[in-house]
Design an enzyme around this catalytic site. Structure first.
Site, PDB file in Angstrom:
ATOM      1  N   PRO A 192       0.717  -1.519   0.370  1.00 58.41           N
ATOM      2  CG  PRO A 192      -0.017  -1.041   2.577  1.00 58.41           C
ATOM      3  CD  PRO A 192       1.121  -1.647   1.199  1.00 58.41           C
ATOM      4  CG  ASP A 241       5.038  -0.771   3.045  1.00 53.60           C
ATOM      5  OD1 ASP A 241       3.649  -0.876   3.704  1.00 53.60           O
ATOM      6  OD2 ASP A 241       5.519  -1.784   3.166  1.00 53.60           O
ATOM      7  CG  HIS A 242      -0.018   3.831   5.306  1.00 53.98           C
ATOM      8  ND1 HIS A 242      -0.153   3.996   6.216  1.00 53.98           N
ATOM      9  CD2 HIS A 242      -1.044   5.193   4.688  1.00 53.98           C
ATOM     10  CE1 HIS A 242      -0.571   5.192   7.377  1.00 53.98           C
ATOM     11  NE2 HIS A 242      -1.591   5.740   5.877  1.00 53.98           N
ATOM     12  NE  ARG A 243       2.818  -3.534   3.874  1.00 58.24           N
ATOM     13  CZ  ARG A 243       3.234  -4.983   3.084  1.00 58.24           C
ATOM     14  NH1 ARG A 243       2.677  -6.054   2.525  1.00 58.24           N
ATOM     15  NH2 ARG A 243       4.853  -4.626   2.349  1.00 58.24           N
TER      16      ARG A 243
END
Length: 410
Positions: free
Chosen positions: A211, A382-384
């Site tokens: 994401p 990377d939004h994670r």
């Protein structure tokens, strides 16, 4: 005694590699440390070195052939051994030497015995790559005679079979006058290199599974460009803007260590040092050699290391440990005049910085309109692993280092 030289695992988790070239001819003596062959991985050309003194007895594969990791590629003789020992070793190991190119047997077998063997239900010995190519190209594996170890069908057998396949039956002649615009445009197909296939696979996986989100900042460049000019006027090695950028990235990662992370499905990787991967364009694709511990190196050390890594990357001479890993990446297209762009994250890293060109544009300073030099930088995240506030905190630290360049030299 004679021994088999096997294809090493020259890159982590590699299942196949291409034998790019032989460095020793058959019958040629070998000393400890001599280069025996060059192997092409998805990123570079790697040399296979000799562990001891020997004689190159016989090649089992030809240059340009893709080979499974662990498969025999040559026979090495001890000093004083004779060629008869080669056949004894091959017979004992169940390996079959590939015929020389000029004397190679036809890849397509038309004998009744071959068809009978296939019809008898015997297990067909073929590499996974050969099976995939055969399915794509419509080649009947049961009619091929394998040249790999133990008679196994390998890629080159499929390619030879396609090359000698009978021409298709003639079809009806086309109409004398074809409708306008019905002709296909001329084109040439260039087979994908191992590097290009790997880049395509990794980028597709990254874009479809990570994401991504993006943050952009414009950095004022006047002070950095002035400092660079002052340094280059007195230094023997010229410092580039990209050298400053890599140093600023490392300083920001040291200041905001929570952003120096990588994502895996089981855990978050917190890196102990700033290993900055720098994107380098080569004739065969993009590669990212790594400046290790850039947060603990001076600007001149970083500059010298980047120049060396880039030169060897374009020559295909990087060792796997020099481009595998890294905690953060930088992709700079400013030298090509690109004003701004977004880059794709290289997993398991959690971020990559895309750098545009320094450009003069109107800026407002203390309520007055002036001409300033600015550089647009876009952070892909990377939004994670990194949320928006943390990414903004890191980008602000990077901007401070760029706009106050003396601070990153202390």
């Amino acid at each position: 005694m004679a021994t088999l030289l096997r294809m090493p695992e020259v890159a982590a988790n590699a299942t196949h590699a291409t034998l790019a070239a032989w460095s020793k001819k058959e019958g040629e003596p070998i000393a400890v440390g001599d280069c025996l062959a060059e192997v092409e991985t998805d990123k570079a050309i790697v040399e296979i070195s000799a562990d001891g003194a020997a004689v190159m007895g016989q090649w089992l594969v030809q240059a340009g052939q893709e080979v499974e990791v662990g498969a025999p590629i040559a026979v090495l003789l001890a000093v004083g051994e004779v060629a008869a020992d080669v056949q004894a070793l091959l017979q004992a190991a169940g390996a079959v030497a590939a015929a020389p190119a000029a004397e190679a047997a036809p890849a397509v077998s038309s004998t009744p015995a071959a068809a009978a063997a296939s019809a008898s239900g015997d297990r067909l010995r073929a590499s996974p790559l050969a099976r995939r190519l055969a399915a794509q190209r419509g080649v009947d594996l049961s009619r091929l005679q394998g040249s790999g170890p133990g008679g196994r069908i390998v890629r080159i057998d499929v390619e030879r079979a396609q090359a000698v396949a009978p021409a298709p039956a003639p079809v009806a002649a086309a109409p004398a006058t074809a409708p306008a615009g019905s002709g296909a445009s001329a084109f040439t197909e260039v087979p994908h290199s191992s590097m290009r296939r790997t880049i395509a696979r990794r980028l597709a996986e990254s874009k479809s599974t990570i994401p991504h989100f993006y943050l952009t900042v414009e950095c004022r460049m006047e002070r950095l460009l002035a400092l660079r000019a002052e340094i280059n006027a007195a230094a023997s090695r010229k410092i580039s803007v990209n050298d400053f950028i890599v140093r600023a990235v490392a300083v920001a990662l040291r200041e905001v260590p929570q952003a120096n992370v990588g994502w895996t499905e089981t855990a978050m990787r917190q890196y102990a040092q700033a290993d900055v991967a720098v994107a380098v364009s080569t004739d065969t694709g993009l590669i990212t050699p790594i400046v290790r511990a850039a947060d603990r190196k001076t600007l001149s050390q970083i500059s010298a290391e980047i120049a060396d890594l880039a030169a060897r990357a374009r020559a295909g001479q990087l060792r796997p440990e020099e481009y595998q890993g890294g905690s953060f990446s930088v992709s700079n297209l400013g030298m090509h005049g690109v004003s701004a762009f977004s880059a794709i994250i290289n997993p398991p890293q959690a971020a990559i910085l895309a750098v545009g060109a320094s450009q003069q544009k109107p800026v407002v300073e203390n309520g007055e309109l002036k001409v300033g030099t600015v550089m647009a930088c876009t952070l892909s995240v990377d939004h994670r692993a990194i949320d928006g506030a943390l990414a903004a905190q890191w980008l602000a630290a990077f901007q401070r280092a760029i706009e106050a360049p003396l601070s990153m030299l202390i």
